[in-house]
Write an enzyme that holds these catalytic residues in place. Structure first.
Site, PDB file in Angstrom:
ATOM      1  N   THR A   5      -0.850   2.197  -8.199  1.00  0.00           N
ATOM      2  CA  THR A   5      -1.150   1.087  -8.723  1.00  0.00           C
ATOM      3  C   THR A   5      -0.289   0.508  -9.678  1.00  0.00           C
ATOM      4  O   THR A   5       0.132  -0.716  -9.834  1.00  0.00           O
ATOM      5  CB  THR A   5      -2.514   1.012  -9.133  1.00  0.00           C
ATOM      6  OG1 THR A   5      -3.480   1.281  -8.143  1.00  0.00           O
ATOM      7  CG2 THR A   5      -3.087  -0.658  -9.577  1.00  0.00           C
TER       8      THR A   5
ATOM      9  N   LEU B  76      -8.446   6.091  -5.692  1.00  0.00           N
ATOM     10  CA  LEU B  76      -7.287   7.042  -6.418  1.00  0.00           C
ATOM     11  C   LEU B  76      -6.148   6.072  -6.982  1.00  0.00           C
ATOM     12  O   LEU B  76      -5.182   6.847  -7.233  1.00  0.00           O
ATOM     13  CB  LEU B  76      -6.920   7.941  -5.551  1.00  0.00           C
ATOM     14  CG  LEU B  76      -7.823   8.809  -4.822  1.00  0.00           C
ATOM     15  CD1 LEU B  76      -7.181   9.787  -3.938  1.00  0.00           C
ATOM     16  CD2 LEU B  76      -8.927   9.334  -5.658  1.00  0.00           C
ATOM     17  N   CYS B  77      -6.441   4.941  -7.234  1.00  0.00           N
ATOM     18  CA  CYS B  77      -5.137   3.932  -7.879  1.00  0.00           C
ATOM     19  C   CYS B  77      -4.151   4.065  -6.875  1.00  0.00           C
ATOM     20  O   CYS B  77      -2.950   4.316  -7.285  1.00  0.00           O
ATOM     21  CB  CYS B  77      -4.711   4.712  -9.214  1.00  0.00           C
ATOM     22  SG  CYS B  77      -6.120   4.246 -10.575  1.00  0.00           S
ATOM     23  N   ASN B  78      -4.428   4.292  -5.644  1.00  0.00           N
ATOM     24  CA  ASN B  78      -3.288   3.995  -4.376  1.00  0.00           C
ATOM     25  C   ASN B  78      -3.581   3.202  -3.317  1.00  0.00           C
ATOM     26  O   ASN B  78      -4.228   3.644  -2.196  1.00  0.00           O
ATOM     27  CB  ASN B  78      -2.937   5.710  -4.035  1.00  0.00           C
ATOM     28  CG  ASN B  78      -1.674   5.806  -3.286  1.00  0.00           C
ATOM     29  OD1 ASN B  78      -1.556   4.819  -2.300  1.00  0.00           O
ATOM     30  ND2 ASN B  78      -0.977   6.718  -3.616  1.00  0.00           N
TER      31      ASN B  78
END
Length: 845
Positions: free
Chosen positions: A135, A403-405
């Protein structure tokens, strides 16, 4: 350690090059791992005990001053910082003649430093990033005035690289990508950096590369020895390698350092002179890149700690190559075992998310991270939140969610941008419990390995999945207890106990026998009318985070019109006492005259509510000192109720589930739900005004717990083998069976079939709304505040429907009773211990 053999298998890579056996290192260096399986090393790995001890000795043996001064202590700090900077460059084989290292807070801060500098250039910049980007890499696009592009595949990237021959020198471009996906460990080509530079330079272009190495370097070496092939900017976080200190770095290829010349902001220590009065002018330092970019006082203590981290890591593990081999072996073993798990009908248990070209045997293509979801034997998704809750009870720690992806997760799960916008409008948020929407999971489970991960960790995770999520035909019959035939004689049930929880998530007030207790639309009188709120965040506290809340015990004293609150164990002789008035307008008591209230927004189960917070320092101190968290008491009076429980749940899903285990024809066809289902007002309860459980069900659950313990052959007298008290379920009403003849055969889980209840001599009617979904809070002993793994572990095996663990039933006053109560304000409905309970069943006409 050269290698070991286990179960006849040669595993030379396991712990190869380590100073000692992995288990010995763990026992001595990582006491925080005792009885815990930690598999979230991609978030942060763990620090060694000797690292902290070495750093502590360093601090207590030396005097470190601010590096910006000229004193002896300051110069010592400066020398140590310079030494650590060089050591860090050498750790990545980066020649200090070709590279400089800038200390930052973390990898995200390093990304922002580069993006800010490019934004400040005269012409702005164009930004490209890979879909697998974290992110923080995605966020840099907001600064790109010349536009941006997300490359959805490696092929798109390579096609773009081919087009760089046509790029002109007037265009400033930045391409960023992760060396390793933090989602699934897939490793991307490091060769892109060299290829992009070569093609850009050949065309006279101006394209630079930024490599996010944070995930990669946690378990793998990064070799920057070839400056011509290295990224222009490399970002990373040291805590992912060593666990401590919390520090990051930006490694800058010096030939790209001119990018920062147009940077506008300057901080203390980055300039040689600043004029502020007659004219506004400043001269930036030119001695090094890091001198120009490290604004203000460096976190010099953390940088000095990094010196101990390098030394400790090398002493324990030898090299990053050793860590890479060790984690690669374990990841391959874990992946293979998860992939092999099947239900009794042959359906796979795990949906694994991998790149088609990834190979857990090859370090070039895959790192030690596994992303997956679980399915039941019918192919239905098991919610990530439910899995994580149960794992927490079993002391297994990993990460779940997106997962900040965002790009990698949405691609793996099949979500389009339009889909996600629609789900956002429907309430989906990062970190919430919306596990499955429109038949698709909203996130994944991630297991990530580290230098100190051992075989026991791998085996524990596999056993966990096998025990709770692999469905075997022989175990299905015991899942639901068949409902016995309903005898003709009435009544069969009575109220065994009544409990009120005046302060949400704190101890119970047991209604005395013989005392009739008022019941309202919002629930039992005084139930969950107060709460404890964090003074910083405004969030409502709960036992899941603060188990000692169970030892805060309110007593509703109607004679004195006060709520008397004690803290501490029942056997303690020094219990503290606080009293507050039950009457909101009563200020006659000294204890309440100083309890001035102010409106405060708080969060309760995701709802934003306005509560009246007690601003008295004595009230705050009473709770804060006991719990060790800054908090105060707050109240949510019934007359200001603005929260509502969910509408009555259609029982079809539960009925369909039960049909597999009871005689055909037990249930009629589901009726069509009302177009506008009634919603019940609640105070600070989670879902409904009233929660009830059955004593027979508690007894049956305890039989299952004991049977499970015998099956596992656990040591006699262990805390986990004790029977659980009904109190752990925090029910308002406990219903027990009254036996009028022998044999006494209990009817566990008969409440699953209740439609409504008529209680007491006046036949007060309660509607049964649906099953109560359970979380790990039921594992907290309400008398000691100690957390155990039961009853949640056994409930997960015996009381699961559609991935949800349930026990007990939600209930509310029947609408007819509410209407009658509103028309006759002099009449109040009451309940009492011993009142008869007559249920109506879902299959009765």
């Amino acid at each position: 350690m050269v290698g070991v053999k286990t179960q006849g298998e040669d595993i030379l890579e396991y712990g190869r090059g380590y100073s000692e056996d992995v288990d010995i290192i763990r026992e001595r260096e990582y006491p925080q791992l005792k009885d815990t399986t930690y598999l979230d090393h991609a978030g942060t790995t763990l620090y060694a005990k000797s690292l902290i001890e070495a750093f502590s000795r360093d601090l207590t043996s030396n005097l470190f001053g601010n590096p910006h001064s000229m004193s002896a202590s300051s110069q010592l700090s400066t020398r140590r910082v310079d030494d650590v900077r060089l050591r860090a460059l050498r750790f990545f084989k980066a020649d200090p003649d070709d590279f400089d290292l800038v200390f930052v807070a973390n990898a995200t801060a390093a990304i922002k430093l580069v993006a800010d500098a490019m934004r400040d250039s005269r012409q702005g910049f164009w930004y490209g990033y890979h879909v697998d980007a974290h992110t923080s890499l995605v966020g840099a696009r907001e600064l790109a005035a010349k536009g941006n592009r997300c490359f959805s595949s490696d092929e798109e990237v390579e096609g773009w690289i081919q087009s760089l021959r046509e790029a002109g020198p007037e265009s400033l471009n930045l391409f960023a990508y992760p060396a390793q996906s933090n989602l699934n460990g897939r490793r991307l080509p490091l060769s892109w950096c060299e290829t992009i530079r070569r093609r850009s330079e050949a065309a006279g272009g101006n394209t630079y590369t930024l490599l996010d190495a944070a995930s990669l370097v946690s378990t793998s070496p990064l070799d920057l020895s070839d400056a011509a092939a290295a990224p222009d900017f490399t970002v990373l976080s040291f805590y992912k390698i060593f666990g401590f200190p919390d520090l990051g770095a930006l490694i800058v290829r010096k030939s790209a350092g001119h990018i920062f010349e147009q940077r506008r902001f300057f901080g203390g220590g980055t300039v040689d002179m600043v004029l502020t009065r007659e004219m506004q002018w400043h001269a930036k330092k030119q001695s090094s890149i890091h001198d120009r970019l490290e604004d203000g006082t460096l976190p010099f203590h953390s940088i000095i700690a990094l010196d101990s981290a390098f030394a400790t890591h090398r002493r324990l593990f030898g090299s990053m190559e050793n860590v890479s081999s060790h984690t690669r072996f374990l990841a391959k073993r874990l992946y293979d075992k998860l992939a092999a798990l099947k239900h009794s009908n042959g359906e796979r248990v795990c949906q694994l998310y991998t790149n088609p070209f990834s190979d857990y045997n090859k370090a070039a293509s895959q790192g030690p991270i596994i992303a997956f979801n679980l399915r039941n034997s019918h192919g239905a998704w098991i919610g990530k939140s439910e899995v994580e809750r149960l794992a927490t009870v079993k002391n297994i720690q990993f990460r779940s969610g997106s997962l900040c992806n965002p790009g990698g997760t949405s691609g793996s799960l099949g979500w389009t941008g339009a889909d996600l916008l629609q789900q956002f409008s429907a309430g989906l948020r990062c970190g919430d419990d919306h596990d499955v929407m429109d038949g698709r999971p909203t996130g994944v489970l991630r297991l990530s390995l580290g230098a100190m991960t051992n075989l026991a960790d791998i085996n524990t995770v596999i056993q966990f999945v096998e025990e709770f999520y692999v469905e075997r035909a022989a175990a299905v019959e015991s899942l639901i207890t068949p409902v016995p035939s309903i005898p003709v004689q009435q009544p069969r049930f009575y109220i065994e106990s009544l409990s009120v929880y005046p302060i949400k998530s704190c101890g119970a007030f047991r209604v005395p026998d013989g005392k009739r207790w008022e019941i309202r639309r919002e629930g039992l009188a005084w139930d969950r009318e107060w709460c404890l709120v964090h003074q910083g965040t405004g969030a409502t506290l709960n036992q899941k985070k603060y188990p000692r809340m169970a030892l805060i015990r309110p007593f509703v004293d109607l004679d004195r019109n006060v709520l008397r609150i004690t803290c501490g164990e029942l056997t303690s002789s020094d219990q503290q006492v606080l009293e507050v008035s039950l009457d909101r307008e009563d200020t006659n008591l000294v204890s309440t005259s100083i309890c001035q209230r102010s409106s405060k927004s708080s969060t309760v189960c995701g709802d934003q509510v306005v509560v009246q917070a007690y601003s008295s320092p004595s009230v705050s101190r009473f709770f804060s000192e006991f719990l060790g968290v800054p908090c105060t008491l707050a109240r949510f009076p019934p007359q200001s109720s603005s929260r509502f429980s969910p509408p009555k749940r259609p029982s079809g899903a539960w009925k369909q589930y039960l049909r597999k285990f009871v005689m055909p024809g037990s249930f009629p066809q589901d009726s069509s739900p009302s177009s506008a289902p009634e919603r019940n007002p609640i105070l600070l309860s989670n879902e409904s005004p009233i929660l009830l459980i059955s004593r027979s069900s508690v007894n049956y659950l305890n039989e299952n717990i004991k049977a499970n313990q015998k099956k596992k052959k656990r040591a006699e007298g262990s805390s986990s083998s004790r029977a659980v008290a009904a109190d752990v379920f925090r029910a308002n009403i406990v219903v027990a069976e009254s036996f009028t003849q022998l044999p006494r055969v209990e009817s566990p889980y008969v409440e699953d079939h209740w439609e409504s209840l008529k209680i007491g001599p006046e036949h007060l009617q309660l509607d049964v709304l649906g099953a109560c979904q359970r979380c790990s809070m039921v594992c907290i002993d309400q008398f000691t505040g100690v957390r155990r793994d039961e009853p949640f572990s056994t409930l997960a095996k015996t009381r699961k429907i559609n991935g949800k663990i349930v026990f007990g039933r939600h209930a509310s006053l029947a609408s007819s009773e509410v209407t009658r109560d509103e028309h006759d304000t002099t009449e109040r409905w009451t309940l009492m211990v011993g009142d008869t309970v007559t249920p109506s069943y879902t299959h009765e006409e």
